[in-house]
Scaffold this motif. Structure first.
Motif, PDB file in Angstrom:
ATOM      1  N   PRO A 234      56.426  41.715  40.090  1.00  0.00           N
ATOM      2  CA  PRO A 234      56.760  40.293  40.061  1.00  0.00           C
ATOM      3  C   PRO A 234      55.658  39.411  39.504  1.00  0.00           C
ATOM      4  N   GLU A 235      54.425  39.938  39.469  1.00  0.00           N
ATOM      5  CA  GLU A 235      53.329  39.145  38.920  1.00  0.00           C
ATOM      6  C   GLU A 235      53.122  39.404  37.433  1.00  0.00           C
TER       7      GLU A 235
ATOM      8  N   SER B  59      57.654  36.039  39.718  1.00  0.00           N
ATOM      9  CA  SER B  59      57.556  35.548  41.091  1.00  0.00           C
ATOM     10  C   SER B  59      57.497  34.031  41.171  1.00  0.00           C
ATOM     11  N   SER B  60      57.251  33.386  40.046  1.00  0.00           N
ATOM     12  CA  SER B  60      57.062  31.930  40.050  1.00  0.00           C
ATOM     13  C   SER B  60      58.349  31.156  39.861  1.00  0.00           C
TER      14      SER B  60
ATOM     15  N   GLY C 156      63.774  35.889  38.980  1.00  0.00           N
ATOM     16  CA  GLY C 156      63.386  36.347  40.301  1.00  0.00           C
ATOM     17  C   GLY C 156      64.588  36.683  41.134  1.00  0.00           C
TER      18      GLY C 156
END
Length: 505
Positions: A417-418, A463-464, A498
């Motif tokens: 996710p990063e 993730s953002s 996400g």
């Protein structure tokens, strides 16, 4: 005398209208009816403020009737400012009855026509040709609004006797056109003609669709299917026509989009009547989509009250951009991260007459080919964007660090996710001094000027942001002093980044 009706929703039934031949030998099986001529009866009455949604006038039709003609009128008294006046709709059910589901449905013209005719060979637009059989028919009156003084009405029914002709076999549009294989196809899925309250003929709508650069359109008349068979000779390899209906209830409208030709969807219920789900199933059994239309329209009976369970998409943009479209957009954006499943956004013109533009706006769908089912699959999956004209083209993508890729309506799959994600918006046909916006579940994340052709790049991580979607806006009329964006020129459905709701897999 008035009595309760079992036709569905709040309704009343009046005393029946009888004719001389209905009461004599002509009413009996094998009895003689006149070879020609006609009989007329007129009924007058008054409906009070707070009248039921539907009032049924039974008409006893004998053997030998070739054609039934109905005309009506009602008073329009002055009312105080802000108070609804009188508006009375009308339609017709045949001897098969008025039960909810519409087995006896023969037509509806709302308040658009003051008279109509139904016979075996032909019928007034909005109505279905077919035999005029012996039995109890019903004229249905729909008091849309009633003035405080009440509503005085007059209905005249004429039976014309004689030998009935043959009912033509309906010719429906084909299910596919040549197309360009897997490609983006432009369409307008909410249109009206003279078969309901529009002023254009089907031929004029087809010509306007071609002039607007559309690949497909949908015929969606209010509460009738009569236009399904009205497009013969108007489709072609360059234009696909889908069948449908704008189901116009007292608690909002929805499009029964891309249904099997001839599928009728009843409208005689409110949200309180526990009937909506039944007709959602009707649409889905006919391989169509349920699309709530103009959900924040401020007019009487137009605002959507049924919730979104069972819907397949929602019409966020209806005609030229207005404040109620802005409300629809905001409500739709909230569903992208809220507890309920998200619905793809659509945009349609709802054009009725000149100077309303067919194709303003239009839904641009990524489909495997130019066919009914491929287009509906694309709309249902959210593989689409909305544009004010064929001059505007958008391409929104998201890419991960290892070649991962996703487009509109798709989900970007990254290992971590990063991981960095690059979002790219390519625009052509943007308005002069326009603004390109990228929005996520946190709101606007990028805004910059765009005119004509341009590219916007924005970097984030999976993730953002739950999703990213794009808008192209015209300049704000007040120069931006209010802080509100200008009218919409184009917008996309989301690209999922996400943990979104009901994302495509």
């Amino acid at each position: 005398m008035l009595r309760l009706s079992a036709a569905g929703g709040a309704a009343l039934t009046l005393d029946p209208v009888t004719f001389a031949h209905a009461a004599g030998d002509g009413a009996r099986e094998g009895g003689r009816a006149p070879a020609s001529g006609e009989e007329t009866r007129t009924v007058r009455g008054r409906l009070p403020a707070g009248a039921p949604d539907y009032v049924y006038l039974p008409v006893e039709v004998p053997h030998g009737v070739r054609e039934i003609a109905v005309s009506y009128r009602y008073d329009r008294p002055e009312v105080p400012p802000g108070t609804p006046g009188n508006a009375l709709d009308i339609g017709l059910f045949d001897e098969r009855g008025t039960a909810l589901g519409g087995r006896g449905f023969r037509g509806w013209s709302g308040g658009f026509r003051s008279e109509f005719t139904v016979g075996a060979e032909r019928a007034t637009p909005g109505y279905l040709p077919g035999p005029v059989r012996r039995g109890t028919w019903h004229v249905v009156l729909g008091p849309y609004t009633v003035a405080p003084q009440g509503l005085e009405y007059e209905v005249t029914v004429t039976l014309r006797y004689g030998r009935a002709g043959e009912t033509p076999v309906p010719v429906y549009p084909p299910q596919r056109a040549r197309g360009r294989g897997r490609a983006w196809y432009r369409g307008d899925c909410h249109l009206h003609t003279v078969h309901s309250d529009g002023r254009r003929t089907p031929a004029q709508v087809a010509a306007a669709a071609r002039a607007a650069g559309l690949d497909f359109l949908a015929t969606t008349e209010h509460n009738t299917t009569s236009a399904h068979a009205a497009w013969e000779g108007l489709w072609g390899e360059d234009l696909l026509i889908l069948c449908g209906e704008e189901v116009t209830t007292r608690n909002g409208h929805f499009l029964a989009l891309g249904t099997d030709p001839g599928t009728f969807v009843d409208w005689r219920y409110r949200a309180r009547d526990d009937a909506y789900e039944r007709f959602v199933h009707t649409v889905h059994r006919a391989d169509g989509l349920v699309v709530p239309a103009h959900p924040h329209c401020p007019f009487v009976g137009c605002r959507w009250k049924f919730g979104f369970a069972g819907a397949d998409a929602v019409e966020v943009w209806n005609g030229p951009w207005t404040p109620d479209d802005e409300l629809s957009l905001a409500a739709w954006d909230n569903t992208l991260v809220a507890g309920e499943d998200w619905l793809p956004a659509t945009g349609n013109s709802d054009a009725h007459r000149e100077p309303q533009r067919v194709g303003l706006p239009q839904t641009v769908v990524l489909a495997e080919d130019l066919s009914r089912h491929a287009l509906l699959d694309g709309i249902r999956a959210g593989r689409s964007y909305l544009a004010e004209s064929a001059d505007v083209t958008l391409r929104l993508t998201a890419a991960g660090p290892r070649g991962e890729h996703a487009g509109i309506g798709e989900r970007l799959r990254v290992r971590d996710p990063e991981d960095p994600v690059t979002v790219r918006l390519e625009v052509s046909g943007a308005p002069a001094d326009g603004t390109a916006r990228l929005l996520t579940d946190q709101g606007e994340r990028h805004a910059g000027p765009v005119s004509g052709t341009g590219t916007v790049t924005w970097r984030t991580t999976a993730s953002s942001a739950t999703y990213v979607r794009a808008e192209i806006r015209h300049p704000a009329p007040d120069g931006g002093a209010s802080g509100l964006p200008g009218p919409m020129a184009a917008m996309t459905n989301p690209v999922w980044l996400g943990a979104g709701r009901r994302r495509p897999d």
